[in-house]
Design a protein around this motif. Structure first.
Motif, mmCIF file in Angstrom:
data_model
loop_
_atom_site.group_PDB
_atom_site.id
_atom_site.type_symbol
_atom_site.label_atom_id
_atom_site.label_comp_id
_atom_site.label_asym_id
_atom_site.label_seq_id
_atom_site.Cartn_x
_atom_site.Cartn_y
_atom_site.Cartn_z
ATOM 1 N N ALA A 30 -3.583 2.844 15.273
ATOM 2 C CA ALA A 30 -3.466 2.260 13.939
ATOM 3 C C ALA A 30 -3.963 0.818 13.975
ATOM 4 O O ALA A 30 -3.533 0.030 14.813
ATOM 5 C CB ALA A 30 -2.018 2.315 13.471
ATOM 6 N N THR A 31 -4.878 0.479 13.068
ATOM 7 C CA THR A 31 -5.451 -0.860 13.018
ATOM 8 C C THR A 31 -5.161 -1.580 11.707
ATOM 9 O O THR A 31 -5.408 -2.772 11.587
ATOM 10 C CB THR A 31 -6.974 -0.803 13.239
ATOM 11 O OG1 THR A 31 -7.544 0.089 12.270
ATOM 12 C CG2 THR A 31 -7.296 -0.311 14.642
ATOM 13 N N ALA A 32 -4.654 -0.849 10.706
ATOM 14 C CA ALA A 32 -4.316 -1.439 9.401
ATOM 15 C C ALA A 32 -3.259 -0.560 8.747
ATOM 16 O O ALA A 32 -3.159 0.632 9.046
ATOM 17 C CB ALA A 32 -5.554 -1.540 8.513
ATOM 18 N N LEU A 33 -2.471 -1.152 7.859
ATOM 19 C CA LEU A 33 -1.409 -0.407 7.193
ATOM 20 C C LEU A 33 -1.216 -0.954 5.789
ATOM 21 O O LEU A 33 -1.286 -2.172 5.581
ATOM 22 C CB LEU A 33 -0.101 -0.556 7.973
ATOM 23 C CG LEU A 33 1.102 0.133 7.346
ATOM 24 C CD1 LEU A 33 1.575 1.267 8.235
ATOM 25 C CD2 LEU A 33 2.220 -0.859 7.163
ATOM 26 N N ALA A 34 -0.993 -0.071 4.823
ATOM 27 C CA ALA A 34 -0.652 -0.484 3.462
ATOM 28 C C ALA A 34 0.312 0.535 2.868
ATOM 29 O O ALA A 34 0.203 1.732 3.117
ATOM 30 C CB ALA A 34 -1.902 -0.590 2.581
ATOM 31 N N LEU A 35 1.256 0.041 2.087
ATOM 32 C CA LEU A 35 2.193 0.894 1.361
ATOM 33 C C LEU A 35 1.793 0.921 -0.103
ATOM 34 O O LEU A 35 1.438 -0.111 -0.674
ATOM 35 C CB LEU A 35 3.614 0.345 1.471
ATOM 36 C CG LEU A 35 4.184 0.185 2.871
ATOM 37 C CD1 LEU A 35 5.544 -0.488 2.808
ATOM 38 C CD2 LEU A 35 4.271 1.526 3.565
ATOM 39 N N SER A 36 1.885 2.097 -0.723
ATOM 40 C CA SER A 36 1.603 2.177 -2.150
ATOM 41 C C SER A 36 2.679 1.418 -2.914
ATOM 42 O O SER A 36 3.794 1.232 -2.414
ATOM 43 C CB SER A 36 1.555 3.639 -2.606
ATOM 44 O OG SER A 36 2.830 4.242 -2.482
ATOM 45 N N PRO A 37 2.374 0.949 -4.129
ATOM 46 C CA PRO A 37 3.379 0.216 -4.905
ATOM 47 C C PRO A 37 4.678 0.989 -5.116
ATOM 48 O O PRO A 37 5.751 0.400 -5.162
ATOM 49 C CB PRO A 37 2.671 -0.050 -6.241
ATOM 50 C CG PRO A 37 1.224 -0.066 -5.895
ATOM 51 C CD PRO A 37 1.080 0.966 -4.806
ATOM 52 N N SER A 38 4.592 2.315 -5.179
ATOM 53 C CA SER A 38 5.798 3.132 -5.353
ATOM 54 C C SER A 38 6.556 3.320 -4.040
ATOM 55 O O SER A 38 7.700 3.754 -4.045
ATOM 56 C CB SER A 38 5.411 4.500 -5.913
ATOM 57 O OG SER A 38 4.661 5.225 -4.948
ATOM 58 N N GLY A 39 5.890 3.023 -2.904
ATOM 59 C CA GLY A 39 6.495 3.242 -1.600
ATOM 60 C C GLY A 39 6.422 4.684 -1.146
ATOM 61 O O GLY A 39 6.887 5.034 -0.070
ATOM 62 N N TYR A 40 5.800 5.536 -1.927
ATOM 63 C CA TYR A 40 5.724 6.967 -1.647
ATOM 64 C C TYR A 40 4.644 7.301 -0.609
ATOM 65 O O TYR A 40 4.790 8.217 0.184
ATOM 66 C CB TYR A 40 5.466 7.700 -2.962
ATOM 67 C CG TYR A 40 5.293 9.185 -2.865
ATOM 68 C CD1 TYR A 40 6.366 10.015 -2.548
ATOM 69 C CD2 TYR A 40 4.065 9.780 -3.102
ATOM 70 C CE1 TYR A 40 6.207 11.387 -2.461
ATOM 71 C CE2 TYR A 40 3.892 11.152 -3.028
ATOM 72 C CZ TYR A 40 4.972 11.955 -2.703
ATOM 73 O OH TYR A 40 4.806 13.300 -2.621
#
Length: 98
Positions: A30-40
């Motif tokens: 894993a080199t990058a991570l993002a969470l959706s605004p809903s957290g889903y």
């Protein structure tokens, strides 16, 4: 939540001091991570040019290709309807359909 470069993704709750969710069924780093605004949804960029989308509740993965280099940045739009992913040489915008 926190992120570190390595194989697998672990979500750590600092209040209780332990891992609360983990996704280790990955062959890529894993080199990058993002969470959706809903957290889903969780998105992960990898060293082998993939964007992985994880359903947090189900723990299921879906892989997307389109980069020619390591994915090093991910960001959702405020509505969560678009995901931008960037590598050293290109940027791809994805429509998010849930």
């Amino acid at each position: 939540a926190g992120a570190a470069v390595g194989v697998g993704v672990y979500f750590f709750d600092f209040q209780i001091g332990q891992v609360v969710q983990q996704f280790v069924d990955m062959d890529q780093v894993a080199t990058a991570l993002a969470l959706s605004p809903s957290g889903y949804l969780i998105t992960i960029g990898t060293d082998d040019r993939l964007v992985k989308v994880i359903d947090y509740d189900e723990g299921t993965f879906q892989d997307f290709t389109g980069h020619s280099d390591v994915v090093n940045c991910l960001a959702f739009s405020p509505s969560g309807g678009t995901l931008a992913s960037a590598a050293h040489t290109d940027v791809v915008c994805w429509e998010v359909c849930v």
